[in-house]
Design a protein around this motif. Structure first.
Motif, PDB file in Angstrom:
ATOM      1  N   VAL A 263      -0.315  -0.929  -3.741  1.00 29.15           N
ATOM      2  CA  VAL A 263      -0.058  -0.265  -5.018  1.00 29.15           C
ATOM      3  C   VAL A 263      -0.815  -1.034  -6.090  1.00 29.15           C
ATOM      4  CG1 VAL A 263       1.657   0.470  -6.713  1.00 29.15           C
ATOM      5  CG2 VAL A 263       2.238   0.480  -4.269  1.00 29.15           C
ATOM      6  N   LEU A 264      -1.715  -0.356  -6.783  1.00 29.22           N
ATOM      7  CA  LEU A 264      -2.523  -0.968  -7.829  1.00 29.22           C
ATOM      8  C   LEU A 264      -2.124  -0.427  -9.196  1.00 29.22           C
ATOM      9  CD1 LEU A 264      -6.026  -0.680  -6.123  1.00 29.22           C
ATOM     10  CD2 LEU A 264      -4.641  -2.741  -6.313  1.00 29.22           C
ATOM     11  N   LEU A 265      -2.168  -1.272 -10.201  1.00 30.60           N
ATOM     12  CA  LEU A 265      -1.959  -0.858 -11.585  1.00 30.60           C
ATOM     13  C   LEU A 265      -3.286  -0.968 -12.328  1.00 30.60           C
ATOM     14  CD1 LEU A 265       1.385  -2.683 -12.480  1.00 30.60           C
ATOM     15  CD2 LEU A 265       1.058  -0.444 -11.420  1.00 30.60           C
ATOM     16  N   GLY A 266      -3.694   0.120 -12.977  1.00 27.66           N
ATOM     17  CA  GLY A 266      -4.943   0.132 -13.726  1.00 27.66           C
ATOM     18  C   GLY A 266      -6.138   0.290 -12.813  1.00 27.66           C
ATOM     19  N   VAL A 267      -6.452   1.518 -12.446  1.00 28.38           N
ATOM     20  CA  VAL A 267      -7.532   1.784 -11.492  1.00 28.38           C
ATOM     21  C   VAL A 267      -8.610   2.622 -12.151  1.00 28.38           C
ATOM     22  CG1 VAL A 267      -8.151   2.887  -9.320  1.00 28.38           C
ATOM     23  CG2 VAL A 267      -5.990   1.653  -9.513  1.00 28.38           C
ATOM     24  N   SER A 268      -9.829   2.111 -12.190  1.00 32.37           N
ATOM     25  CA  SER A 268     -10.955   2.880 -12.702  1.00 32.37           C
ATOM     26  C   SER A 268     -11.637   3.598 -11.540  1.00 32.37           C
ATOM     27  CB  SER A 268     -11.956   1.962 -13.408  1.00 32.37           C
ATOM     28  OG  SER A 268     -12.402   0.940 -12.537  1.00 32.37           O
ATOM     29  N   ALA A 269     -12.281   4.720 -11.850  1.00 28.72           N
ATOM     30  CA  ALA A 269     -12.997   5.473 -10.818  1.00 28.72           C
ATOM     31  C   ALA A 269     -14.084   4.593 -10.208  1.00 28.72           C
ATOM     32  CB  ALA A 269     -13.610   6.734 -11.417  1.00 28.72           C
ATOM     33  N   GLY A 270     -14.177   4.611  -8.884  1.00 26.23           N
ATOM     34  CA  GLY A 270     -15.165   3.803  -8.190  1.00 26.23           C
ATOM     35  C   GLY A 270     -14.630   2.490  -7.665  1.00 26.23           C
ATOM     36  N   THR A 271     -13.371   2.168  -7.969  1.00 29.71           N
ATOM     37  CA  THR A 271     -12.762   0.954  -7.419  1.00 29.71           C
ATOM     38  C   THR A 271     -12.713   1.050  -5.899  1.00 29.71           C
ATOM     39  OG1 THR A 271     -11.411   0.555  -9.389  1.00 29.71           O
ATOM     40  CG2 THR A 271     -10.636  -0.411  -7.328  1.00 29.71           C
ATOM     41  N   THR A 272     -13.054  -0.035  -5.217  1.00 30.55           N
ATOM     42  CA  THR A 272     -13.034  -0.048  -3.752  1.00 30.55           C
ATOM     43  C   THR A 272     -11.884  -0.913  -3.248  1.00 30.55           C
ATOM     44  OG1 THR A 272     -14.576  -1.917  -3.604  1.00 30.55           O
ATOM     45  CG2 THR A 272     -15.514   0.301  -3.591  1.00 30.55           C
ATOM     46  N   VAL A 273     -11.291  -0.477  -2.143  1.00 27.03           N
ATOM     47  CA  VAL A 273     -10.234  -1.239  -1.479  1.00 27.03           C
ATOM     48  C   VAL A 273     -10.675  -1.476  -0.037  1.00 27.03           C
ATOM     49  CG1 VAL A 273      -7.815  -1.318  -0.782  1.00 27.03           C
ATOM     50  CG2 VAL A 273      -8.454  -0.180  -2.923  1.00 27.03           C
ATOM     51  N   ASP A 274     -10.952  -2.729   0.305  1.00 24.53           N
ATOM     52  CA  ASP A 274     -11.301  -3.100   1.674  1.00 24.53           C
ATOM     53  C   ASP A 274     -10.047  -3.600   2.380  1.00 24.53           C
ATOM     54  OD1 ASP A 274     -14.057  -2.551   1.567  1.00 24.53           O
ATOM     55  OD2 ASP A 274     -14.448  -4.464   0.600  1.00 24.53           O
ATOM     56  N   THR A 275      -9.767  -3.050   3.561  1.00 23.99           N
ATOM     57  CA  THR A 275      -8.592  -3.428   4.344  1.00 23.99           C
ATOM     58  C   THR A 275      -9.052  -3.969   5.692  1.00 23.99           C
ATOM     59  OG1 THR A 275      -7.326  -1.631   3.306  1.00 23.99           O
ATOM     60  CG2 THR A 275      -6.392  -2.641   5.289  1.00 23.99           C
ATOM     61  N   LEU A 276      -8.572  -5.155   6.047  1.00 24.87           N
ATOM     62  CA  LEU A 276      -8.896  -5.762   7.338  1.00 24.87           C
ATOM     63  C   LEU A 276      -7.604  -6.192   8.016  1.00 24.87           C
ATOM     64  CD1 LEU A 276     -10.853  -7.029   9.434  1.00 24.87           C
ATOM     65  CD2 LEU A 276     -10.804  -9.118   8.022  1.00 24.87           C
ATOM     66  N   ILE A 277      -7.395  -5.708   9.253  1.00 27.02           N
ATOM     67  CA  ILE A 277      -6.233  -6.114  10.050  1.00 27.02           C
ATOM     68  C   ILE A 277      -6.737  -6.978  11.193  1.00 27.02           C
ATOM     69  CG2 ILE A 277      -4.274  -5.346  11.442  1.00 27.02           C
ATOM     70  CD1 ILE A 277      -4.302  -2.711   9.949  1.00 27.02           C
ATOM     71  N   THR A 278      -6.136  -8.172  11.313  1.00 26.29           N
ATOM     72  CA  THR A 278      -6.493  -9.065  12.411  1.00 26.29           C
ATOM     73  C   THR A 278      -5.267  -9.354  13.267  1.00 26.29           C
ATOM     74  OG1 THR A 278      -6.145 -10.993  10.982  1.00 26.29           O
ATOM     75  CG2 THR A 278      -8.391 -10.156  11.174  1.00 26.29           C
ATOM     76  N   GLY A 279      -5.515  -9.638  14.559  1.00 27.00           N
ATOM     77  CA  GLY A 279      -4.433  -9.871  15.505  1.00 27.00           C
ATOM     78  C   GLY A 279      -4.059 -11.338  15.638  1.00 27.00           C
ATOM     79  N   PRO A 280      -3.180 -11.656  16.592  1.00 27.36           N
ATOM     80  CA  PRO A 280      -2.673 -13.027  16.766  1.00 27.36           C
ATOM     81  C   PRO A 280      -3.765 -14.071  17.006  1.00 27.36           C
ATOM     82  CG  PRO A 280      -1.348 -11.481  18.019  1.00 27.36           C
ATOM     83  CD  PRO A 280      -2.534 -10.704  17.510  1.00 27.36           C
ATOM     84  N   GLY A 281      -4.842 -13.679  17.636  1.00 26.50           N
ATOM     85  CA  GLY A 281      -5.927 -14.618  17.898  1.00 26.50           C
ATOM     86  C   GLY A 281      -7.018 -14.580  16.849  1.00 26.50           C
ATOM     87  N   GLY A 282      -6.787 -13.830  15.767  1.00 23.50           N
ATOM     88  CA  GLY A 282      -7.787 -13.703  14.719  1.00 23.50           C
ATOM     89  C   GLY A 282      -8.783 -12.589  14.966  1.00 23.50           C
ATOM     90  N   GLN A 283      -8.632 -11.857  16.089  1.00 24.75           N
ATOM     91  CA  GLN A 283      -9.564 -10.781  16.393  1.00 24.75           C
ATOM     92  C   GLN A 283      -9.368  -9.598  15.444  1.00 24.75           C
ATOM     93  OE1 GLN A 283      -6.856 -11.505  18.050  1.00 24.75           O
ATOM     94  NE2 GLN A 283      -5.893  -9.737  19.008  1.00 24.75           N
ATOM     95  N   ARG A 284     -10.457  -8.916  15.148  1.00 21.27           N
ATOM     96  CA  ARG A 284     -10.397  -7.762  14.246  1.00 21.27           C
ATOM     97  C   ARG A 284      -9.791  -6.574  14.986  1.00 21.27           C
ATOM     98  NH1 ARG A 284     -14.891  -7.624   9.698  1.00 21.27           N
ATOM     99  NH2 ARG A 284     -15.045  -9.867   9.319  1.00 21.27           N
ATOM    100  N   VAL A 285      -8.747  -6.041  14.420  1.00 21.35           N
ATOM    101  CA  VAL A 285      -8.069  -4.880  14.999  1.00 21.35           C
ATOM    102  C   VAL A 285      -8.501  -3.606  14.297  1.00 21.35           C
ATOM    103  CG1 VAL A 285      -5.814  -3.815  15.374  1.00 21.35           C
ATOM    104  CG2 VAL A 285      -6.086  -6.282  15.689  1.00 21.35           C
ATOM    105  N   PHE A 286      -8.741  -3.721  12.985  1.00 18.62           N
ATOM    106  CA  PHE A 286      -9.086  -2.524  12.205  1.00 18.62           C
ATOM    107  C   PHE A 286      -9.684  -2.968  10.881  1.00 18.62           C
ATOM    108  CE2 PHE A 286      -7.886   0.470   8.831  1.00 18.62           C
ATOM    109  CZ  PHE A 286      -8.411   1.656   9.326  1.00 18.62           C
ATOM    110  N   GLU A 287     -10.679  -2.216  10.403  1.00 22.86           N
ATOM    111  CA  GLU A 287     -11.178  -2.447   9.047  1.00 22.86           C
ATOM    112  C   GLU A 287     -11.621  -1.132   8.430  1.00 22.86           C
ATOM    113  OE1 GLU A 287     -14.708  -4.934   8.771  1.00 22.86           O
ATOM    114  OE2 GLU A 287     -14.951  -4.746  10.935  1.00 22.86           O
ATOM    115  N   ASN A 288     -11.511  -1.077   7.105  1.00 23.60           N
ATOM    116  CA  ASN A 288     -11.771   0.183   6.416  1.00 23.60           C
ATOM    117  C   ASN A 288     -12.121  -0.115   4.962  1.00 23.60           C
ATOM    118  OD1 ASN A 288     -10.132   2.262   4.443  1.00 23.60           O
ATOM    119  ND2 ASN A 288     -11.169   3.366   6.074  1.00 23.60           N
TER     120      ASN A 288
END
Length: 343
Positions: A263-288
């Motif tokens: 949840v973000l407060l104050g969002v201008s058009a064009g703002t990017t949100v990078d999401t990275l999920i990593t597992g127990p060993g640090g391996q990448r599970v998902f990114e977007n």
């Protein structure tokens, strides 16, 4: 929510406030303009934050004192919210004056569905103070049975008026602090009223602030966007729950999915949100990466991945959010990290 307010807590808080504001008085300028102390017993960035500033644009658009989006249409004051939604926070008289009126006894639980009685009493439990020379301040949404002053009483800057709650037209615990001169809303951050074009586009500097100098230095660090809430769910998160309650930090290895929400407060058009999920060993599970294509006072978004195996590997999964955008005066990058343990 469990309410508590003991006489010991009040005495202790009063003692602490007397240390913060020696003498308990806020000096007024020669023309009678008050100089305000911060109206809540908390520290911005440490245990509370600005949820919304005053709207400077009288049109259907909305702009805060920096011409940013940390406000919403026709908002006449400044909203201050505890970072921990359960934390008890005292409401403070921002300057010396005489109490014009009070209201107390209203329900201060979060309004989950529209309640016409509460909508009519917008401010809820509150206090209004006359500071002279046409200046007044108002303190809204206080906790039930917490108002500690009466109409006609003289108060000094730093005096406790009550405690932050969610009474009246409010769906979360916060203080609505409103300053007026001769009945017209004034922004304490720059001493300006709503105007066309908005005052922030003409001057909008902290030089005209109504805050005392020490206060202004502490709170003038304007942030064009903040991460208000973030977390991890094991399915599609509900907006209301994500905003107000959150989700457990443990779940079963048989969970259907891992979903990060923000949840973000104050969002201008064009703002990017990078999401990275990593597992127990640090391996990448998902990114977007998601691009938010329109400006908004408050934005809720989520993304994640479904379980693709018989079960998730047990252990801690981390979700990292990086938000990049441009505010009214500069580019910014903010981030946070949340985790969930699957077992």
């Amino acid at each position: 929510m469990t309410h508590w307010r003991s006489s010991v807590a009040c005495l202790l808080t009063g003692f602490l406030l007397s240390l913060l504001w020696p003498g308990g008085h806020a000096a007024a300028q020669d023309d009678g303009t008050p100089a305000f102390v911060f109206p809540a017993g908390c520290e911005i960035g440490r245990d509370c934050w600005f949820f919304a500033y005053m709207d400077h644009d009288p049109s259907e658009r909305y702009r805060d004192h920096m011409c940013g989006l940390r406000t919403y249409n026709a908002h006449k004051g400044t909203d201050i919210a505890p970072i921990d939604p359960e934390a008890p926070v005292p409401v403070i008289a921002a300057a010396d004056g005489v109490v014009l009126g009070v209201r107390d006894g209203m329900d201060d639980s979060r309004m989950r569905v529209r309640d016409e009685t509460r909508m009519a009493a917008q401010c809820g439990n509150g206090v209004r103070i006359d500071h002279g020379a046409g200046w007044t301040s108002q303190y809204c949404h206080l906790q039930r049975d917490s108002v500690s002053v009466r109409s006609g009483a003289r108060v000094t800057a730093g005096q406790i008026l009550g405690w932050i709650g969610s009474s009246g037209r409010s769906d979360f615990r916060h203080l609505h602090f409103q300053v007026e001169r001769d009945g017209r809303p004034i922004d304490p951050f720059d001493g300006a009223a709503p105007s066309t074009p908005p005052h922030c586009e003409v001057a909008g500097t902290v030089d005209q602030t109504l805050w005392q100098s020490a206060e202004a230095r502490e709170i003038a660090d304007y942030k064009p966007s903040i991460i208000y809430r973030a977390g991890v769910a094991t399915g599609t998160p509900e907006r209301d729950r994500a905003l107000h309650e959150g989700y457990p930090d443990t779940a079963s290895v048989n969970a259907d999915a891992l979903v990060g929400y923000i949840v973000l407060l104050g969002v201008s058009a064009g703002t990017t949100v990078d999401t990275l999920i990593t597992g127990p060993g640090g391996q990448r599970v998902f990114e977007n990466r998601r691009v938010l294509d329109r400006e908004s006072a408050r934005s809720f978004s989520f993304t994640g991945t479904r379980r693709k195996t018989a079960a998730w590997a047990p252990g801690e999964y981390r979700v990292r959010f990086v938000v990049r955008g441009r505010g009214p005066d500069r580019e910014f990058e903010i981030e946070t990290q949340k985790s969930i343990v699957l077992e």
